[in-house]
Scaffold this motif. Structure first.
Motif, PDB file in Angstrom:
ATOM      1  N   SER A   1      31.077 -83.998  21.007  1.00 38.20           N
ATOM      2  CA  SER A   1      31.489 -85.427  21.645  1.00 38.20           C
ATOM      3  C   SER A   1      32.443 -85.924  20.632  1.00 38.20           C
ATOM      4  N   ILE A   2      32.399 -85.686  19.418  1.00 35.85           N
ATOM      5  CA  ILE A   2      33.227 -86.523  18.467  1.00 35.85           C
ATOM      6  C   ILE A   2      34.297 -85.806  18.401  1.00 35.85           C
ATOM      7  N   GLN A   3      34.375 -84.425  18.574  1.00 35.80           N
ATOM      8  CA  GLN A   3      35.743 -83.574  18.645  1.00 35.80           C
ATOM      9  C   GLN A   3      36.516 -83.466  19.906  1.00 35.80           C
ATOM     10  N   TYR A   4      35.661 -83.582  20.901  1.00 35.29           N
ATOM     11  CA  TYR A   4      36.485 -83.123  22.323  1.00 35.29           C
ATOM     12  C   TYR A   4      35.961 -84.153  23.176  1.00 35.29           C
ATOM     13  N   ASP A   5      36.421 -83.759  24.448  1.00 34.96           N
ATOM     14  CA  ASP A   5      36.186 -85.040  25.808  1.00 34.96           C
ATOM     15  C   ASP A   5      34.756 -84.409  25.841  1.00 34.96           C
ATOM     16  N   PRO A   6      33.772 -85.542  26.071  1.00 39.32           N
ATOM     17  CA  PRO A   6      32.440 -85.001  26.233  1.00 39.32           C
ATOM     18  C   PRO A   6      32.324 -84.434  27.841  1.00 39.32           C
ATOM     19  N   THR A   7      33.082 -84.748  28.758  1.00 36.65           N
ATOM     20  CA  THR A   7      32.927 -84.217  30.187  1.00 36.65           C
ATOM     21  C   THR A   7      33.490 -83.070  30.172  1.00 36.65           C
ATOM     22  N   SER A   8      34.080 -82.363  29.095  1.00 36.28           N
ATOM     23  CA  SER A   8      34.523 -80.804  28.986  1.00 36.28           C
ATOM     24  C   SER A   8      33.651 -79.882  28.404  1.00 36.28           C
ATOM     25  N   ILE A   9      32.671 -80.359  27.661  1.00 34.00           N
ATOM     26  CA  ILE A   9      31.661 -79.487  27.046  1.00 34.00           C
ATOM     27  C   ILE A   9      30.492 -79.230  27.834  1.00 34.00           C
ATOM     28  N   SER A  10      30.068 -77.999  27.628  1.00 30.86           N
ATOM     29  CA  SER A  10      28.747 -77.655  28.481  1.00 30.86           C
ATOM     30  C   SER A  10      27.616 -78.071  28.186  1.00 30.86           C
ATOM     31  N   ALA A  11      27.382 -78.541  27.035  1.00 30.38           N
ATOM     32  CA  ALA A  11      25.840 -79.250  26.523  1.00 30.38           C
ATOM     33  C   ALA A  11      25.874 -80.624  26.876  1.00 30.38           C
ATOM     34  N   VAL A  12      25.355 -80.956  28.102  1.00 30.35           N
ATOM     35  CA  VAL A  12      25.036 -82.243  28.443  1.00 30.35           C
ATOM     36  C   VAL A  12      23.649 -82.319  29.033  1.00 30.35           C
ATOM     37  N   ASP A  13      23.162 -83.540  29.185  1.00 35.99           N
ATOM     38  CA  ASP A  13      21.826 -83.757  29.833  1.00 35.99           C
ATOM     39  C   ASP A  13      21.704 -82.904  31.357  1.00 35.99           C
ATOM     40  N   PRO A  14      20.618 -82.642  31.555  1.00 37.08           N
ATOM     41  CA  PRO A  14      20.200 -82.279  33.034  1.00 37.08           C
ATOM     42  C   PRO A  14      20.809 -82.705  34.278  1.00 37.08           C
ATOM     43  N   ARG A  15      20.847 -84.237  33.990  1.00 39.20           N
ATOM     44  CA  ARG A  15      21.124 -84.898  35.352  1.00 39.20           C
ATOM     45  C   ARG A  15      22.754 -85.037  35.303  1.00 39.20           C
ATOM     46  N   GLN A  16      23.266 -85.205  34.372  1.00 45.53           N
ATOM     47  CA  GLN A  16      24.923 -85.228  34.110  1.00 45.53           C
ATOM     48  C   GLN A  16      25.385 -83.700  34.367  1.00 45.53           C
ATOM     49  N   TYR A  17      24.627 -82.618  34.085  1.00 46.53           N
ATOM     50  CA  TYR A  17      25.081 -81.413  34.057  1.00 46.53           C
ATOM     51  C   TYR A  17      25.006 -81.105  35.457  1.00 46.53           C
ATOM     52  N   SER A  18      23.832 -81.397  36.157  1.00 44.05           N
ATOM     53  CA  SER A  18      23.609 -81.075  37.747  1.00 44.05           C
ATOM     54  C   SER A  18      24.913 -81.730  38.416  1.00 44.05           C
TER      55      SER A  18
ATOM     56  N   ILE B   1      22.535 -68.204  37.767  1.00 44.87           N
ATOM     57  CA  ILE B   1      21.922 -67.584  36.835  1.00 44.87           C
ATOM     58  C   ILE B   1      21.842 -68.454  35.634  1.00 44.87           C
ATOM     59  N   ASP B   2      21.214 -67.889  34.514  1.00 51.76           N
ATOM     60  CA  ASP B   2      20.846 -68.702  33.329  1.00 51.76           C
ATOM     61  C   ASP B   2      20.163 -69.811  33.445  1.00 51.76           C
ATOM     62  N   ILE B   3      18.976 -69.980  34.274  1.00 52.65           N
ATOM     63  CA  ILE B   3      18.211 -71.241  34.506  1.00 52.65           C
ATOM     64  C   ILE B   3      16.945 -71.426  33.449  1.00 52.65           C
ATOM     65  N   LEU B   4      17.180 -71.017  32.100  1.00 54.30           N
ATOM     66  CA  LEU B   4      15.908 -70.797  31.294  1.00 54.30           C
ATOM     67  C   LEU B   4      16.409 -71.747  30.225  1.00 54.30           C
ATOM     68  N   GLN B   5      17.423 -72.643  30.051  1.00 58.22           N
ATOM     69  CA  GLN B   5      18.073 -73.578  28.952  1.00 58.22           C
ATOM     70  C   GLN B   5      17.508 -75.158  29.303  1.00 58.22           C
ATOM     71  N   ASP B   6      16.524 -75.636  28.659  1.00 59.00           N
ATOM     72  CA  ASP B   6      16.523 -76.745  28.469  1.00 59.00           C
ATOM     73  C   ASP B   6      17.222 -77.779  27.702  1.00 59.00           C
ATOM     74  N   TYR B   7      17.159 -78.910  27.869  1.00 56.00           N
ATOM     75  CA  TYR B   7      17.989 -79.692  27.088  1.00 56.00           C
ATOM     76  C   TYR B   7      17.294 -80.221  25.718  1.00 56.00           C
ATOM     77  N   ASP B   8      16.985 -79.116  24.930  1.00 55.77           N
ATOM     78  CA  ASP B   8      16.252 -79.184  23.596  1.00 55.77           C
ATOM     79  C   ASP B   8      17.181 -79.800  22.529  1.00 55.77           C
ATOM     80  N   ILE B   9      16.463 -80.210  21.527  1.00 55.64           N
ATOM     81  CA  ILE B   9      17.081 -80.687  20.200  1.00 55.64           C
ATOM     82  C   ILE B   9      18.411 -79.911  19.772  1.00 55.64           C
ATOM     83  N   SER B  10      18.436 -78.787  19.886  1.00 57.86           N
ATOM     84  CA  SER B  10      19.678 -78.019  19.554  1.00 57.86           C
ATOM     85  C   SER B  10      20.790 -78.365  20.409  1.00 57.86           C
TER      86      SER B  10
END
Length: 416
Positions: free
Chosen positions: A384-401, A366-375
């Motif tokens: 990424s400055i505050q937390y481990d980059p691998t733990s956050i949801s907002a990553v580029d589509p290839r890494q997310y997949s 589900i929720d398949i309408l969010q692209d990796y836009d500027i926001s």
């Protein structure tokens, strides 16, 4: 004539907005009468599944004006003047055909006499969610950016469903907009999609799973978790065990679906999972099965799902249940309870403890309408400055997949 029929198939849906904010009430009974007179009585010609590229053109929109005094094709109503827009109507009508949706049944579900049910207040996205009285369809209000993403990916989405009938992606049935004219100038965009959890089974647990850990918990004590609570990654305390052929089919389909989403630049999607536990005590507690499983049929036939003896008895009494078992719907399975270690911070997947439960599973992406836009790029940089980059949801589509599939293939496994 084709254009008129398409419009009337969809403009009947205006009754949605008797429940949506800032949109005034409409005469439901006159709309139903109009629907039966112009749509059911004069059905549109059968559409070929081979659509022309022009059908997917972002400019392919049909506007219909609803003046209060009525018109040749619209009923009079006591509300303000408004306009109705259908996006790519031929594509969505053909998708409904591809999904084997009967037009009359579809309209009765959406425009029936019973009111839509609001599922929840708006979340972070600000969207409202409604459910039709027969539980078949969900209605979600949308942002303009989401509409643009869907229109952009619509050709690939359509071809994907034609090629893979067992895709786990959300099914979309129609995309619309209502605009109030005059001083208000209010626009509401919304989409109609299938309800993954429509079933005769009670869904006892619901999980929204992304494969990330930051903020991925409900922070609710066990006593406050109900059947409608949406649990997240760090709340997950089960491993899902599928029969061999089903598990292999599942893995292949997740790969195909994620490849499409990656190609279309989509991220932040989830696997929504619903669990029905077959053995529940009078107090509502789930009862372990003891870990054994009795297959039905020839054990050497890997194409036959391995079911419990209880499942076998049910199928003998009602063979129609067998046909209702498809990937992600009504799937008999087992789950094994897991426990997280206290000495590991944010452990994403707990350790299995050998406690099994007989279940029926429902799941889809589900929720398949969010692209990796500027926001989302800025969100990634900031977190990424505050937390481990691998733990956050907002990553580029290839890494997310890649991360999503790695997680899903660890919590779903072949049953032995």
């Amino acid at each position: 004539m084709l254009g008129i029929n398409i419009q009337m198939n969809d403009t009947c849906l205006v009754s949605y907005f008797s429940l949506l904010p800032c949109i005034c009430h409409f005469n439901l009974y006159k709309l139903l009468e109009l629907f039966y007179r112009h749509s059911v009585g004069r059905p549109a010609p059968a559409a070929s599944l081979d659509l022309k590229p022009s059908a997917f053109d972002p400019k392919e929109k049909v506007w219909t004006r609803f003046p209060p005094e009525g018109s040749k094709y619209t009923p009079p109503h006591p509300s303000c003047d408004f306009r109705w827009k259908d996006y790519c109507p031929v594509v969505f009508r053909t998708l409904r055909k591809l999904f084997n949706v009967d037009s009359a049944d579809y309209m009765l579900s959406i425009c029936g006499n019973d009111a839509l049910r609001e599922l929840s207040s708006p979340g972070k996205s600000g969207s409202f969610f409604y459910l039709t009285d027969d539980d078949r369809y969900m209605i979600k209000t949308m942002k303009k950016a989401e509409v643009k993403v869907l229109i952009k990916m619509l050709p690939a989405y359509y071809n994907h469903f034609r090629a893979h009938e067992n895709t786990l992606l959300t099914k979309y049935y129609g995309l619309h907009c209502v605009k109030l004219t005059g001083t208000a100038q209010k626009k509401v965009r919304f989409i109609i999609m299938g309800n993954l959890f429509r079933s005769e089974y009670t869904i006892h647990r619901r999980f929204d799973l992304k494969g990330s850990s930051l903020g991925r918990t409900t922070d609710k004590p066990e006593a406050e978790i109900s059947e409608t609570t949406i649990l997240k990654d760090l709340d997950l305390n089960f491993i899902f065990r599928l029969q061999k052929s089903r598990f292999q089919e599942f893995c292949r389909q997740v790969d195909r679906d994620c490849e499409l989403l990656e190609q279309e630049g989509i991220m932040d999607y989830s696997l929504l999972v619903g669990i029905h536990f077959k053995d529940i005590s009078h107090d509502g507690d789930i009862i372990p099965s003891g870990g054994s499983q009795t297959p039905c049929g020839d054990s050497e036939n890997e194409g036959t799902p391995h079911l419990t003896r209880k499942d076998t008895d049910q199928l003998l009494l009602d063979p129609a249940r067998w046909a209702s078992i498809v990937l992600g719907v009504n799937m008999p399975a087992r789950v094994e309870r897991t426990v997280r270690r206290n000495d590991i911070e944010l452990q994403l997947i707990g350790e299995p403890i050998g406690e099994f439960y007989e279940v029926v599973l429902f799941f889809g992406i589900i929720d398949i309408l969010q692209d990796y836009d500027i926001s989302k790029k800025l969100e990634h940089a900031y977190k990424s400055i505050q937390y481990d980059p691998t733990s956050i949801s907002a990553v580029d589509p290839r890494q997310y997949s890649r991360r999503f599939r790695d997680f899903i293939f660890r919590i779903f496994t072949e049953d032995s």
